[in-house]
Design an enzyme around this catalytic site. Structure first.
Site, PDB file in Angstrom:
ATOM      1  N   ARG A   1      55.082  43.800  10.956  1.00 51.04           N
ATOM      2  CA  ARG A   1      55.207  44.012  12.409  1.00 51.04           C
ATOM      3  C   ARG A   1      55.384  45.488  12.757  1.00 51.04           C
ATOM      4  NH1 ARG A   1      59.815  40.093  14.186  1.00 51.04           N
ATOM      5  NH2 ARG A   1      60.604  40.846  12.179  1.00 51.04           N
TER       6      ARG A   1
ATOM      7  N   ASN B   1      56.681  37.096  14.642  1.00 50.81           N
ATOM      8  CA  ASN B   1      56.600  36.204  13.487  1.00 50.81           C
ATOM      9  C   ASN B   1      56.622  34.767  13.983  1.00 50.81           C
ATOM     10  OD1 ASN B   1      56.525  38.119  11.483  1.00 50.81           O
ATOM     11  ND2 ASN B   1      58.715  38.055  11.057  1.00 50.81           N
TER      12      ASN B   1
END
Length: 815
Positions: free
Chosen positions: A33, A51
């Site tokens: 990320r 996520n």
């Protein structure tokens, strides 16, 4: 895969559009990320990333060209330890995002995201731990998104700190700032910690340990409460504990060290007395012990380290690698008696790096257990189970959820091959060509692993070992329940080995004492077919293949013990088209422990009871006259004798005949000695006969014995035997002329046999495959069981296999 597209009108490249990316694979807990965040900011794109239970989901808005460049970067420049299995793409109308955000995780939906294995310390963390100016200087549990614990600490998906055993450690302000900064490599590094807020070390003296207080620092006045034992003595904490452990190792004592996936037993590898004491306490008389070395430079003083091995040693997986030892290797003789190879590994945690930096010498680093038991993962469990083995325990208070022993690999044909799949690799999946229903496969009795299918992924557990002890069986049941719980899976089918007496078979019959769903369909898969299906699945081989499946023991369809098999079929079914000539094993399992018994059986097959008087042969010289009479009667009546076609036992018997090994203390010991003594330059091959579907090895042994009596060097005799075994493979392969050949079973851990088989079969124009992702031994059985069951459930039948294979089959038996 691009599923939708917006039309480009005139000047369409200038209009804003939205790109949605769903990335599937091992992409959580690896800095994915923050990587996406940086890429989006650099491209001046707006949107978000989070996520989800299926992986990482990204939505970004911008110009088409910028989005396509962004897409390419995500797929090609992602963090090294991330593993992308699939990526779906949608082009959508814009919704007007402002800025770019990293959103909170989504815990809803199908849990099919990969759990990343535990990873060895990355270069950046190693540098910090060794830098006196860094706040993590000498902090032994340092980690980031590129390294450290994952599988061993996660309790549920998705992978966030509250879902791990680190949830009880409140981040200090400095660590919190790293954790929340998308530009930092520790952004959402779930085990992130430091001296101030993280788990701490303690050195415990075992109740009956040999070490005294003089060999370690004095205990502090106050204990932090994190690692307080009940029956051991706390000698030191923090860095003093580390220094005390170093002093103990240098003093020749044995220290149990809590590593990434459990305890290791560590001692000075140069100290023969320490090594002998460890062997005696661990009840491991001769099996080679693994070594940990500080760096590649130290590894090269002990072994020959080709570049492929160096890459494997320094990889994030950091397995033990078997390497040819140098003649002048400066380690105790008892490390690997009579073995030309050493198993080397590099430090896997900052704790190990600090230990090896100070010791400046190789250490033994073997599993923290009594032989045949699972490794200990909890310090209180270790205190109980390692008493009498370790003198000290170097512990920390970061809890572990599950054990993960060290993985073991070798180079074969210039490529890495796994012999034990555990830390660094488990539970990374093998990918099926087609989605499967939820299936649980329970593996074999030896070198057990289990497997669970989630869509196209087959999630493989860590190596669990042999299911012979109550402790091992308890851990087996726990891991079965753990894997199903972690992925919220309720299997619709459960697969086990065909052997009626395997623990896995009785486990299914009892429905795991409530662990397994009552509604699940139960299937059995023959042992050697599972080997075939495993290798075919790894290489995504569709259609038919010839499997040359050679190992020690597997329950056959005719109720005898198989082990020298040629199976022709697909992933679902196969037919036995040839096999090694069966012989009798006197005493069954006793013959596995005593190759001399197998040698007697081979001699009896050649010349009946007369062979019991061949006093010039090494195995006969170990038996009394009375024992010879008893064995003669056993062979003549068949009493207490088990028929087998086992290639593994054949190798054992030849090792005995050459005087190399009459009794063994670990599986494969005799066959290893036979391999190691062979002359790699010998080209002569002994004869054999193909009689129907039976490969008759008696002409091979008659020629071998003639050479032995003529005084031919055993190095040449061993090589000629290996060559004969390879020639037998070629004979059957030419008879079948299959599209592809797969080699599987424990015998193909034999480097000489495997490499020569691939070379000779390849020279005949035959495509020949070896395992890569899973071991050739029984550690790969669960994958094959699952793949076979999935194919059968999908409706594959025996028809095609029987039609094609029938003309080659002389002995009934289909799987």
């Amino acid at each position: 895969m691009e599923r939708a597209s917006l039309s480009n009108e005139a000047h369409g490249e200038e209009r804003l559009i939205r790109l949605r990316l769903a990335i599937h694979g091992a992409v959580q807990g690896v800095g994915f990320r923050p990587f996406v965040y940086r890429c989006a900011l650099e491209a001046k794109l707006t949107g978000w990333v989070f996520n989800g239970p299926d992986g990482v989901v990204i939505e970004v808005e911008g110009r088409r060209a910028s989005l396509e460049t962004f897409h390419t970067r995500i797929l090609n420049e992602h963090p090294r330890v991330a593993r992308i299995l699939a990526a779906s793409v949608d082009w959508l109308e814009p919704v007007g995002f402002h800025g770019f955000q990293i959103r909170e995780s989504d815990a809803e939906g199908l849990l099919s995201v990969q759990v990343l294995p535990d990873l060895a310390t990355c270069p950046q963390c190693r540098s910090e731990v060794r830098d006196p100016a860094n706040r993590r200087y000498r902090y032994p549990l340092t980690n980031c998104t590129q390294c450290g614990p994952r599988f061993s600490i996660i309790e549920q998906l998705p992978y966030d700190r509250p879902s791990t055993t680190m949830r009880s450690f409140e981040l200090c302000p400095a660590c919190r700032a790293e954790y929340e900064d998308p530009a930092n490599r520790r952004f959402h590094a779930q085990p992130n910690a430091c001296h101030v807020c993280g788990p701490q070390l303690a050195l415990w003296r075992m109740p009956d340990g040999e070490g005294g207080a003089e060999s370690a620092p004095s205990a502090p006045d106050r204990h932090n409460g994190a690692c307080m034992p009940t029956s051991a003595t706390v000698l030191a904490e923090g860095d003093a504990a580390l220094r005390g452990a170093i002093a103990a190792i240098l003093a020749g004592q044995i220290v149990g060290v809590k590593g990434l996936g459990g305890f290791q037993l560590i001692c000075d590898a140069r100290n023969e007395q320490a090594v002998a004491r460890l062997r005696a306490r661990k009840q491991r008389p001769t099996k080679p012990l693994a070594l940990m070395v500080r760096d590649l430079a130290m590894a090269e003083t002990l072994c020959l380290v080709p570049q492929e091995a160096a890459d494997l040693l320094t990889s994030p997986e950091a397995p033990i690698v078997l390497l040819r030892r140098r003649d002048e290797a400066g380690v105790a003789p008892g490390i690997a008696p009579g073995n030309p190879y050493l198993g080397l590994m590099l430090p896997t945690t900052p704790l190990h790096h600090l230990l090896l930096d100070a010791l400046e010498a190789p250490v033994v680093a073997t599993s923290g257990n009594l032989t045949d038991e699972p490794i200990a993962i909890d310090e209180y469990e270790a205190l109980q189970r390692l008493t009498g083995i370790a003198d000290w325990l170097l512990v920390h208070n970061r809890p572990l959820v599950r054990p993960a022993d060290d993985s073991v690999a070798m180079l074969l044909g210039g490529e890495p091959r796994l012999l034990r799949r555990a830390r660094g690799y488990a539970p990374a999946p093998v990918i099926l060509q087609h989605p499967a229903p939820s299936i649980l496969a329970l593996g074999a009795q030896l070198k057990n692993t289990i497997a669970l299918s989630v869509g196209r992924q087959v999630l493989l557990s860590q190596h669990l070992g042999d299911l012979a002890t109550p402790e091992a069986r308890t851990v087996f049941g726990q891991v079965v329940a753990d894997l199903m719980r972690l992925y919220a899976a309720t299997p619709t089918a459960i697969v086990h080995d065909l052997h009626p007496d395997y623990f896995t078979t009785t486990f299914v019959q009892r429905r795991g004492d409530g662990v397994l769903p009552e509604s699940a369909q139960v299937l059995s898969v023959q042992h050697h077919h599972a080997h075939l299906a495993s290798c075919m699945t790894e290489h995504q081989v569709e259609g038919l293949a010839l499997g040359i499946i050679w190992d020690g023991t597997g329950y056959g369809l005719d109720g005898t013990i198989w082990g020298g098999e040629f199976l022709y079929g697909n992933v679902a079914y196969s037919q036995r088209v040839a096999h090694l000539r069966p012989f009798l094993l006197p005493g069954g399992d006793a013959a596995i422990r005593e190759p001399r018994r197998t040698a007697l059986a081979l001699l009896y097959a050649i010349d009946g009871v007369q062979a019991m008087e061949w006093d010039d042969l090494a195995p006969l010289q170990t038996f009394t006259a009375h024992e010879r009479v008893v064995f003669s009667r056993m062979f003549q009546t068949g009493a207490q004798c088990v028929p087998t076609s086992s290639a593994g036992r054949l190798f054992d018997g030849v090792a005995s005949l050459l005087g190399l090994c009459q009794k063994v203390t670990f599986e494969g010991e005799a066959a290893m000695m036979l391999e190691y003594v062979a002359d790699p330059y010998e080209t002569v091959s002994y004869p054999f006969m193909l009689v129907g579907s039976s490969l008759d090895w008696r002409p091979t042994l008659i020629a071998l014995l003639a050479d032995l009596r003529r005084g031919v060097a055993i190095e040449r005799i061993s090589a000629r035997f290996h060559n004969a075994m390879v020639s037998s493979m070629v004979a059957v392969a030419r008879m079948i002329n299959p599209p592809v050949i797969v080699l599987s079973g424990g015998c193909f851990q034999n480097r000489l046999l495997a490499e020569r088989a691939v070379a000779v079969l390849g020279a005949c124009g035959m495509r020949t495959l070896l395992h890569r992702q899973v071991p050739p031994n029984d550690g790969g059985i669960s994958l094959g069981q699952l793949a076979a069951a999935a194919a059968r459930i999908e409706g594959y039948t025996l028809t095609e296999v029987v039609r094609i294979a029938r003309s080659y089959t002389f002995v009934p038996g289909m799987e």
